[in-house]
Design a protein around this motif. Structure first.
Motif, PDB file in Angstrom:
ATOM      1  N   UNK A  22       6.276  27.770 -10.041  1.00  0.00           N
ATOM      2  CA  UNK A  22       6.837  26.426 -10.217  1.00  0.00           C
ATOM      3  C   UNK A  22       6.110  25.424  -9.339  1.00  0.00           C
ATOM      4  N   UNK A  23       5.863  25.785  -8.102  1.00  0.00           N
ATOM      5  CA  UNK A  23       5.159  24.890  -7.185  1.00  0.00           C
ATOM      6  C   UNK A  23       3.738  24.610  -7.668  1.00  0.00           C
ATOM      7  N   UNK A  24       3.055  25.637  -8.160  1.00  0.00           N
ATOM      8  CA  UNK A  24       1.691  25.460  -8.681  1.00  0.00           C
ATOM      9  C   UNK A  24       1.697  24.555  -9.916  1.00  0.00           C
ATOM     10  N   UNK A  25       2.718  24.693 -10.748  1.00  0.00           N
ATOM     11  CA  UNK A  25       2.826  23.827 -11.921  1.00  0.00           C
ATOM     12  C   UNK A  25       3.063  22.382 -11.512  1.00  0.00           C
ATOM     13  N   UNK A  26       3.945  22.168 -10.546  1.00  0.00           N
ATOM     14  CA  UNK A  26       4.196  20.811 -10.051  1.00  0.00           C
ATOM     15  C   UNK A  26       2.931  20.212  -9.443  1.00  0.00           C
ATOM     16  N   UNK A  27       2.195  21.006  -8.690  1.00  0.00           N
ATOM     17  CA  UNK A  27       0.930  20.550  -8.111  1.00  0.00           C
ATOM     18  C   UNK A  27      -0.064  20.185  -9.213  1.00  0.00           C
ATOM     19  N   UNK A  28      -0.127  20.985 -10.260  1.00  0.00           N
ATOM     20  CA  UNK A  28      -1.024  20.693 -11.381  1.00  0.00           C
ATOM     21  C   UNK A  28      -0.661  19.361 -12.031  1.00  0.00           C
ATOM     22  N   UNK A  51      -2.131  26.912  -1.244  1.00  0.00           N
ATOM     23  CA  UNK A  51      -1.859  26.999  -2.688  1.00  0.00           C
ATOM     24  C   UNK A  51      -1.672  28.450  -3.095  1.00  0.00           C
ATOM     25  N   UNK A  52      -2.410  29.336  -2.443  1.00  0.00           N
ATOM     26  CA  UNK A  52      -2.300  30.762  -2.765  1.00  0.00           C
ATOM     27  C   UNK A  52      -0.902  31.311  -2.490  1.00  0.00           C
ATOM     28  N   UNK A  53      -0.177  30.667  -1.572  1.00  0.00           N
ATOM     29  CA  UNK A  53       1.170  31.132  -1.231  1.00  0.00           C
ATOM     30  C   UNK A  53       2.261  30.473  -2.074  1.00  0.00           C
TER      31      UNK A  53
END
Length: 70
Positions: A24-30, A18-20
């Motif tokens: 956008x990817x972090x938002x999708x994961x959220x 997740x740190x990498x």
């Protein structure tokens, strides 16, 4: 010595840090995590509703049976 734990998710048998991830990817994961919580909550609520309905059906059947006996 303990290894440093990183935030990792597995998707399609591939581990991703997740740190990498980018923003956008972090938002999708959220969104995925939030939807998972909502799905679990909806399942919990559905269980309550089904049990509640069964309780009312049982109570109705009892009342109707008592009325027939009277």
């Amino acid at each position: 010595m303990a290894e440093k734990q990183t935030n990792v998710i597995t998707l399609d048998d591939i581990e991703y840090s997740i740190d990498d991830m980018n923003a956008t990817q972090k938002t999708l994961l959220a969104h995925v995590q939030d939807l998972e919580r909502k799905i679990n909550s909806a399942k919990f609520n559905l269980d309550q509703l089904v049990v509640g309905r069964e309780g009312f059906i049982t109570a109705l059947a009892k009342e109707l049976k008592q009325q027939e006996e009277a």
